[in-house]
Enzyme design. Structure first.
Site, mmCIF file in Angstrom:
data_model
loop_
_atom_site.group_PDB
_atom_site.id
_atom_site.type_symbol
_atom_site.label_atom_id
_atom_site.label_comp_id
_atom_site.label_asym_id
_atom_site.label_seq_id
_atom_site.Cartn_x
_atom_site.Cartn_y
_atom_site.Cartn_z
ATOM 1 N N GLU A 1 0.827 -1.207 0.000
ATOM 2 C CA GLU A 1 0.000 0.000 0.000
ATOM 3 C C GLU A 1 0.867 1.266 0.000
ATOM 4 O O GLU A 1 2.074 1.189 0.250
ATOM 5 C CB GLU A 1 -0.904 0.005 1.227
ATOM 6 C CG GLU A 1 -0.143 -0.102 2.551
ATOM 7 C CD GLU A 1 -0.945 0.382 3.745
ATOM 8 O OE1 GLU A 1 -1.392 1.540 3.717
ATOM 9 O OE2 GLU A 1 -1.106 -0.386 4.700
ATOM 10 N N ALA B 1 -12.785 0.849 7.474
ATOM 11 C CA ALA B 1 -13.350 0.235 6.263
ATOM 12 C C ALA B 1 -12.496 -0.945 5.807
ATOM 13 O O ALA B 1 -12.923 -1.742 4.969
ATOM 14 C CB ALA B 1 -13.447 1.274 5.154
ATOM 15 N N LYS C 1 -3.513 -2.632 14.247
ATOM 16 C CA LYS C 1 -2.650 -1.696 14.970
ATOM 17 C C LYS C 1 -2.983 -1.673 16.461
ATOM 18 O O LYS C 1 -4.144 -1.732 16.840
ATOM 19 C CB LYS C 1 -2.788 -0.309 14.344
ATOM 20 C CG LYS C 1 -2.046 -0.246 13.002
ATOM 21 C CD LYS C 1 -2.031 1.142 12.432
ATOM 22 C CE LYS C 1 -3.193 1.346 11.512
ATOM 23 N NZ LYS C 1 -3.055 0.706 10.212
HETATM 24 N N1 PSU Z 1 0.021 -0.279 8.436
HETATM 25 C C1 PSU Z 1 0.977 0.459 9.057
HETATM 26 N N2 PSU Z 1 0.755 1.827 9.133
HETATM 27 C C2 PSU Z 1 -0.347 2.433 8.567
HETATM 28 C C3 PSU Z 1 -1.338 1.644 7.915
HETATM 29 C C4 PSU Z 1 -1.101 0.285 7.876
HETATM 30 O O1 PSU Z 1 1.975 -0.075 9.574
HETATM 31 O O2 PSU Z 1 -0.489 3.658 8.655
HETATM 32 C C5 PSU Z 1 -2.574 2.323 7.310
HETATM 33 C C6 PSU Z 1 -3.256 1.394 6.343
HETATM 34 O O3 PSU Z 1 -3.371 2.090 5.121
HETATM 35 C C7 PSU Z 1 -4.614 1.121 6.943
HETATM 36 C C8 PSU Z 1 -4.904 2.435 7.592
HETATM 37 O O4 PSU Z 1 -5.546 0.766 5.961
HETATM 38 O O5 PSU Z 1 -3.630 2.693 8.226
HETATM 39 C C9 PSU Z 1 -6.063 2.367 8.542
HETATM 40 O O6 PSU Z 1 -6.616 3.650 8.684
HETATM 41 P P1 PSU Z 1 -8.079 3.837 9.331
HETATM 42 O O7 PSU Z 1 -7.900 3.385 10.758
HETATM 43 O O8 PSU Z 1 -8.369 5.314 9.218
HETATM 44 O O9 PSU Z 1 -9.022 2.998 8.554
#
Ligand code: PSU
Ligand code: MN
Length: 304
Positions: free
Chosen positions: A24, A140, A158
């Site tokens: 990504e 999402a 996370k």
């Molecule tokens: N993995 C990491 N750091 C990140 C992410 C993933 O080590 O910042 C990103 C990914 O793109 C994931 C997003 O989809 O964080 C999630 O964001 P949210 O909680 O707003 O959906």
């Protein structure tokens, strides 16, 4: 294609049924600060190549979906300040507006699967935020995983999230979660949570066996292969909790919510830990790129 462009080495590998791993760009543009972000992206790509797989970093560039970025484009996404955080729902608008977008897990797996890539690696998926039962802040990523047939190699969700609730939603979404060399859900920067998993594999070949069955059954949901961070970089759970609580309080005081919340918390915890979580994030993301490449090679060897 009008809306997307596949990088020639990625197209060649796909045509020859060789191993390809998707990555990504939100991790680069919103998850890590410069220059750690570029260094991480490059290490992920190099590690995949060293294992015999072709890396395909997904992004939206000037309104076009890119499946695979060259070095210059990776650097652009690492340096630029005005990159949109593009989730699956944002793809169409980012294209029509001709924007640059760092794709999150939900957007990346959609684009990768559409291009015929069956493995993706990142650091940690999004999930249910703490207090998510009230705020309804549920990434999402979770519903996208429920409806995209792809394998996601990550270190769990996370650690800023409510991991127990995240695991419940993954179950509701029919997402198979398999521990790689572990019986419990890894907690991103920490190796372990106290959440037990039902399934475990210990080698890339065993993982490939599960994926072959998943493909043969025409499952429409993702498989999450969860891989703990290397011991050397792992961070103590209690330390993480106190930094996370402080960052959460500051986010509330500063009224940070929605899309901005995850990048804010990760950034603030990076500062509070004096960079230790940034080193950990890089280590786990590179470790996941390596494992994803090994699984992709094992799958390609016997023909997925
Ligand atoms: N993995 C990491 N750091 C990140 C992410 C993933 O080590 O910042 C990103 C990914 O793109 C994931 C997003 O989809 O964080 C999630 O964001 P949210 O909680 O707003 O959906
Ligand atoms: Mn959210």
């Amino acid at each position: 294609m009008k809306y997307s462009q596949i990088h020639p080495p990625v197209q060649a590998a796909l045509s020859a049924n060789r191993a390809v791993v998707a990555f990504e760009t939100s991790l680069i543009s919103h998850g890590l600060p410069w220059p750690k972000n570029l260094e991480t992206a490059q290490k992920m790509e190099t590690t995949a190549k060293n294992q015999g797989a072709i890396p395909a970093t997904v992004a939206v560039h000037k309104g076009k979906i890119r499946i695979g970025c060259d070095t210059l484009l990776l650097e652009h996404f690492a340096r630029a300040q005005d990159v949109l955080k593009v989730g699956r729902k944002d793809l169409s608008a980012a294209i029509a507006e001709g924007r640059d977008g760092g794709t999150t897990v939900s957007a990346t797996i959609h684009c990768a699967a559409a291009a015929g890539i069956n493995i993706f690696a990142t650091g940690g998926i999004g999930g249910v935020h703490r207090g998510g039962e009230k705020s309804l802040d549920i990434s999402a990523d979770l519903s996208a995983l429920g409806r995209t047939a792809i394998t996601v190699v990550c270190s769990g969700a996370k650690s800023i999230l409510d991991l127990a609730k995240t695991l419940e939603v993954l179950e509701s979404q029919n997402v198979l979660v398999i521990g790689f060399g572990t019986d419990s859900l890894p907690a991103f920067y920490a190796r372990d949570s106290d959440l037990k998993l039902e399934h475990r594999v210990d080698t890339p070949e065993q993982a490939a066996e599960v994926l072959r069955a998943h493909h043969a059954l025409a499952m429409e949901s993702a498989v999450l292969v969860v891989n703990p961070i290397d011991k050397e970089f792992a961070i103590d759970w209690q330390d993480l909790q106190s930094w996370t609580e402080q960052a959460e309080m500051e986010a509330a005081t500063e009224c940070v919510s929605g899309k901005a919340l995850t990048p804010y918390l990760l950034g603030r915890i990076g500062e509070l830990s004096e960079g230790r979580t940034l080193a950990a994030n890089q280590a786990l993301a590179v470790g996941n790129a390596e494992l994803a490449a090994q699984i992709a090679v094992a799958l390609a060897a016997e023909g997925a």
